[in-house]
Design a protein around this motif. Sequence first.
Motif, PDB file in Angstrom:
ATOM      1  N   UNK A 239      -3.980   6.526  -1.466  1.00 59.37           N
ATOM      2  CA  UNK A 239      -4.061   5.373  -2.361  1.00 59.37           C
ATOM      3  C   UNK A 239      -3.282   4.247  -1.688  1.00 59.37           C
ATOM      4  N   UNK A 240      -3.978   3.188  -1.263  1.00 63.43           N
ATOM      5  CA  UNK A 240      -3.323   2.109  -0.519  1.00 63.43           C
ATOM      6  C   UNK A 240      -3.996   0.786  -0.817  1.00 63.43           C
ATOM      7  N   UNK A 241      -3.308  -0.311  -0.480  1.00 62.60           N
ATOM      8  CA  UNK A 241      -3.922  -1.630  -0.634  1.00 62.60           C
ATOM      9  C   UNK A 241      -4.955  -1.802   0.486  1.00 62.60           C
ATOM     10  N   UNK A 242      -5.998  -2.602   0.230  1.00 59.23           N
ATOM     11  CA  UNK A 242      -7.006  -2.827   1.263  1.00 59.23           C
ATOM     12  C   UNK A 242      -7.287  -4.305   1.482  1.00 59.23           C
ATOM     13  N   UNK A 243      -6.371  -5.158   0.982  1.00 55.68           N
ATOM     14  CA  UNK A 243      -6.504  -6.605   1.172  1.00 55.68           C
ATOM     15  C   UNK A 243      -5.178  -7.253   0.810  1.00 55.68           C
ATOM     16  N   UNK A 244      -5.145  -8.571   0.801  1.00 53.14           N
ATOM     17  CA  UNK A 244      -3.937  -9.280   0.387  1.00 53.14           C
ATOM     18  C   UNK A 244      -3.646  -9.062  -1.095  1.00 53.14           C
ATOM     19  N   UNK A 245      -4.652  -8.635  -1.846  1.00 57.53           N
ATOM     20  CA  UNK A 245      -4.493  -8.313  -3.260  1.00 57.53           C
ATOM     21  C   UNK A 245      -3.593  -7.078  -3.360  1.00 57.53           C
ATOM     22  N   UNK A 246      -2.551  -7.091  -4.186  1.00 59.46           N
ATOM     23  CA  UNK A 246      -1.637  -5.950  -4.260  1.00 59.46           C
ATOM     24  C   UNK A 246      -2.218  -4.714  -4.945  1.00 59.46           C
ATOM     25  N   UNK A 247      -3.405  -4.820  -5.563  1.00 63.03           N
ATOM     26  CA  UNK A 247      -3.999  -3.657  -6.220  1.00 63.03           C
ATOM     27  C   UNK A 247      -4.330  -2.587  -5.188  1.00 63.03           C
ATOM     28  N   UNK A 248      -4.129  -1.318  -5.548  1.00 64.19           N
ATOM     29  CA  UNK A 248      -4.385  -0.208  -4.627  1.00 64.19           C
ATOM     30  C   UNK A 248      -5.732   0.440  -4.930  1.00 64.19           C
ATOM     31  N   UNK A 249      -6.337   1.001  -3.873  1.00 64.75           N
ATOM     32  CA  UNK A 249      -7.624   1.681  -3.988  1.00 64.75           C
ATOM     33  C   UNK A 249      -7.585   2.985  -3.207  1.00 64.75           C
ATOM     34  N   UNK A 250      -8.441   3.940  -3.586  1.00 69.07           N
ATOM     35  CA  UNK A 250      -8.567   5.185  -2.836  1.00 69.07           C
ATOM     36  C   UNK A 250      -9.189   4.846  -1.486  1.00 69.07           C
ATOM     37  N   UNK A 251      -8.546   5.291  -0.409  1.00 71.20           N
ATOM     38  CA  UNK A 251      -9.013   5.015   0.946  1.00 71.20           C
ATOM     39  C   UNK A 251      -9.181   6.324   1.708  1.00 71.20           C
ATOM     40  N   UNK A 252     -10.013   6.351   2.748  1.00 70.31           N
ATOM     41  CA  UNK A 252     -10.175   7.575   3.526  1.00 70.31           C
ATOM     42  C   UNK A 252      -8.969   7.847   4.422  1.00 70.31           C
ATOM     43  N   UNK A 253      -8.854   9.108   4.862  1.00 67.77           N
ATOM     44  CA  UNK A 253      -7.800   9.470   5.818  1.00 67.77           C
ATOM     45  C   UNK A 253      -8.330   9.267   7.230  1.00 67.77           C
TER      46      UNK A 253
END
Length: 155
Positions: free
Chosen positions: A47-61
């Motif tokens: 679970x990590x951020x994927x943009x300048x937006x601080x919201x986190x999203x599920x990301x691949x390993x």
Amino acid sequence: MAGALRALLLPLPLLLLLPAPAWEEISSHKSIGESCEKHAECQSTCCATNSLNPQKFCTPKTIFLQCLPWRKPEGHNCSDRTECRSDCCVRSSHSPQRLCTVKTIFLQCVPWRKPNGSLCRSRGECRSQCCIQLAEDSPNRCVPRSGILAQCLPL
């Protein structure tokens, strides 16, 4: 037709045999791209951020089974190299402001250099790598390379 229906229903009783908490965990994991707050919420456990937006999203390993945080692309302000995708955070002008920059083909960070016309003390300060005195009584300035062999020649 009835045989096909029985085949579809057969796995359902097997799922019901699982204890209730295990069934809830299986159904509650989020897929890649869904919003999350903790690693445990995601199927990938990332679970990590994927943009300048601080919201986190599920990301691949990664192939090394690591969760990578989102890092800033070229041109964004930075204070440390670890904030940038390229691992390059360099001063962007005369001010102390720093930007994420690209790496050269030799994997070196491209430093900011003064544009043509700027005052300079050495060629390394200039984008053109040319720092010369244009007149006897004038200070050194960055000038574009010129001539057949792209040399540092006075204008």
